[in-house]
Design a protein around this motif. Structure first.
Motif, PDB file in Angstrom:
ATOM      1  N   ALA A  91      52.171  35.964  43.835  1.00  0.00           N
ATOM      2  CA  ALA A  91      51.109  35.101  44.358  1.00  0.00           C
ATOM      3  C   ALA A  91      50.371  34.393  43.231  1.00  0.00           C
ATOM      4  O   ALA A  91      49.961  33.231  43.360  1.00  0.00           O
ATOM      5  N   LYS A  92      50.210  35.082  42.108  1.00  0.00           N
ATOM      6  CA  LYS A  92      49.502  34.497  40.970  1.00  0.00           C
ATOM      7  C   LYS A  92      50.295  33.375  40.305  1.00  0.00           C
ATOM      8  O   LYS A  92      49.749  32.327  39.971  1.00  0.00           O
ATOM      9  N   ASN A  93      51.591  33.634  40.071  1.00  0.00           N
ATOM     10  CA  ASN A  93      52.373  32.638  39.322  1.00  0.00           C
ATOM     11  C   ASN A  93      53.084  31.626  40.207  1.00  0.00           C
ATOM     12  O   ASN A  93      53.756  30.723  39.704  1.00  0.00           O
ATOM     13  N   LEU A 118      48.046  37.771  49.765  1.00  0.00           N
ATOM     14  CA  LEU A 118      47.381  37.072  48.662  1.00  0.00           C
ATOM     15  C   LEU A 118      47.969  35.680  48.497  1.00  0.00           C
ATOM     16  O   LEU A 118      49.184  35.481  48.679  1.00  0.00           O
ATOM     17  N   HIS A 119      47.123  34.728  48.148  1.00  0.00           N
ATOM     18  CA  HIS A 119      47.648  33.387  47.866  1.00  0.00           C
ATOM     19  C   HIS A 119      46.664  32.587  47.020  1.00  0.00           C
ATOM     20  O   HIS A 119      45.461  32.885  47.003  1.00  0.00           O
ATOM     21  N   GLU A 175      43.629  42.775  38.266  1.00  0.00           N
ATOM     22  CA  GLU A 175      44.499  41.853  39.011  1.00  0.00           C
ATOM     23  C   GLU A 175      43.716  40.730  39.680  1.00  0.00           C
ATOM     24  O   GLU A 175      44.301  39.712  40.063  1.00  0.00           O
ATOM     25  N   LYS A 176      42.428  40.905  39.812  1.00  0.00           N
ATOM     26  CA  LYS A 176      41.627  39.932  40.552  1.00  0.00           C
ATOM     27  C   LYS A 176      41.399  38.656  39.742  1.00  0.00           C
ATOM     28  O   LYS A 176      41.223  38.704  38.531  1.00  0.00           O
ATOM     29  N   GLY A 215      57.677  45.285  46.249  1.00  0.00           N
ATOM     30  CA  GLY A 215      56.627  46.156  45.724  1.00  0.00           C
ATOM     31  C   GLY A 215      55.304  45.413  45.583  1.00  0.00           C
ATOM     32  O   GLY A 215      55.282  44.191  45.367  1.00  0.00           O
ATOM     33  N   SER A 216      54.205  46.145  45.708  1.00  0.00           N
ATOM     34  CA  SER A 216      52.879  45.519  45.681  1.00  0.00           C
ATOM     35  C   SER A 216      52.562  44.822  44.365  1.00  0.00           C
ATOM     36  O   SER A 216      52.041  43.697  44.347  1.00  0.00           O
ATOM     37  N   SER A 217      52.862  45.488  43.244  1.00  0.00           N
ATOM     38  CA  SER A 217      52.557  44.882  41.941  1.00  0.00           C
ATOM     39  C   SER A 217      53.301  43.566  41.770  1.00  0.00           C
ATOM     40  O   SER A 217      52.741  42.577  41.281  1.00  0.00           O
ATOM     41  N   ALA A 218      54.571  43.558  42.206  1.00  0.00           N
ATOM     42  CA  ALA A 218      55.359  42.330  42.126  1.00  0.00           C
ATOM     43  C   ALA A 218      54.802  41.259  43.061  1.00  0.00           C
ATOM     44  O   ALA A 218      54.825  40.066  42.747  1.00  0.00           O
TER      45      ALA A 218
END
Length: 273
Positions: free
Chosen positions: A68-70, A238-239, A86-87, A60-63
């Protein structure tokens, strides 16, 4: 004899360890819509990069944004634009493709076109019978995606399916709608119910369902490119540099190269280069 055997085993073990060290795993997770083309990209890349293994998971996109963030995944996938919340300055966004969102019905459904207003009314529960939009006098079975889905997020934004509750923006999709976990499940539900309506990635459309025209425009690569079919969204990867290996960056560069974008186009998505 035993000494030679032990020496051979030791040599084999050393070679195996060296091979394991040489190979690298690139973890990619997120949007189930992006997953479909990402798996093909990964498979193609691995053919000429034998020591690289790319692990792709549809979560899923939110996941995918969170991963990518954590750093739980080197690369995250999202099939919608990022929310302002989210940015982050350190979070890099790469658009690897564009994709239409196809509004799909069962092949036996005589309806061939809906307006955006009609689709929104169906999903709000205001239109509940197919006869209200030129079909049979049968109840509309509304199928949506889970709230973590990027396809759903993009669909809600495009169709203006948001409402304010206590100052917060929430989904306006009817709570009576069935929820499908992924494009594949959505297709299966619609393919097996002559009165169902759903929405899936344009690149996932096949003979099992019928894609409707929206405001008189049929969904296709050409109509999305021309801006005529307006139910469309970006595919993002995203990365964060701190969580991304050199090999992962090399793979991402390949995805947006002419060779990678050819794979994107060959699989029914809209190339960005």
């Amino acid at each position: 004899m035993k000494t030679k055997m032990f020496a051979l085993l030791a040599l084999t073990g050393a070679m195996t360890a060296a091979t394991a060290t040489a190979s690298e795993t690139i973890s990619v997770s997120g949007s189930t819509s992006v997953t479909e083309v990402m798996e093909v990209l990964a498979e193609t890349y691995q053919k000429s990069n034998k020591n690289t293994f790319i692990e792709v998971q549809g979560t899923g996109s939110s996941a995918g944004v969170k991963a990518a963030k954590n750093g739980t995944s080197m690369l995250g996938m999202a099939s919608r634009s990022l929310k302002d919340s989210e940015k982050e300055p350190a979070l890099n966004e790469t658009t690897i493709a564009r994709d239409g969102i196809a509004i799909v019905v069962n092949g036996k459904n005589p309806v061939a076109n809906l307006t955006k207003d009609q689709i929104a009314a169906i999903y709000r529960g205001e239109i509940s019978n197919w006869s209200q939009v030129g079909g049979e006098s049968k109840p509309v079975v509304v199928v949506t995606r889970d709230t973590a889905s990027g396809t759903r997020g993009a669909f809600e934004d495009i169709m203006k399916l948001k409402r304010k509750v206590n100052g917060m923006s929430v989904s306006a999709i009817s709570q009576r709608a069935q929820v499908a976990n992924g494009n594949g499940v959505m297709k299966t539900i619609v393919a097996n119910n002559p009165f169902a309506i759903g929405f899936i990635s344009l690149g996932s459309v096949d003979a099992s369902v019928k894609a409707l025209s929206v405001d008189g425009v049929a969904p296709s690569v050409d109509t999305v490119k021309a801006g005529e079919y307006q139910v469309a969204r970006p595919f993002l990867v995203l990365h964060k540099d701190a969580n991304t290996s050199d090999e992962a960056r090399k793979f991402l560069d390949w995805v947006v190269s002419a060779e990678g974008q050819q794979v994107v186009a060959e699989n029914g998505y809209i190339a960005v280069n």
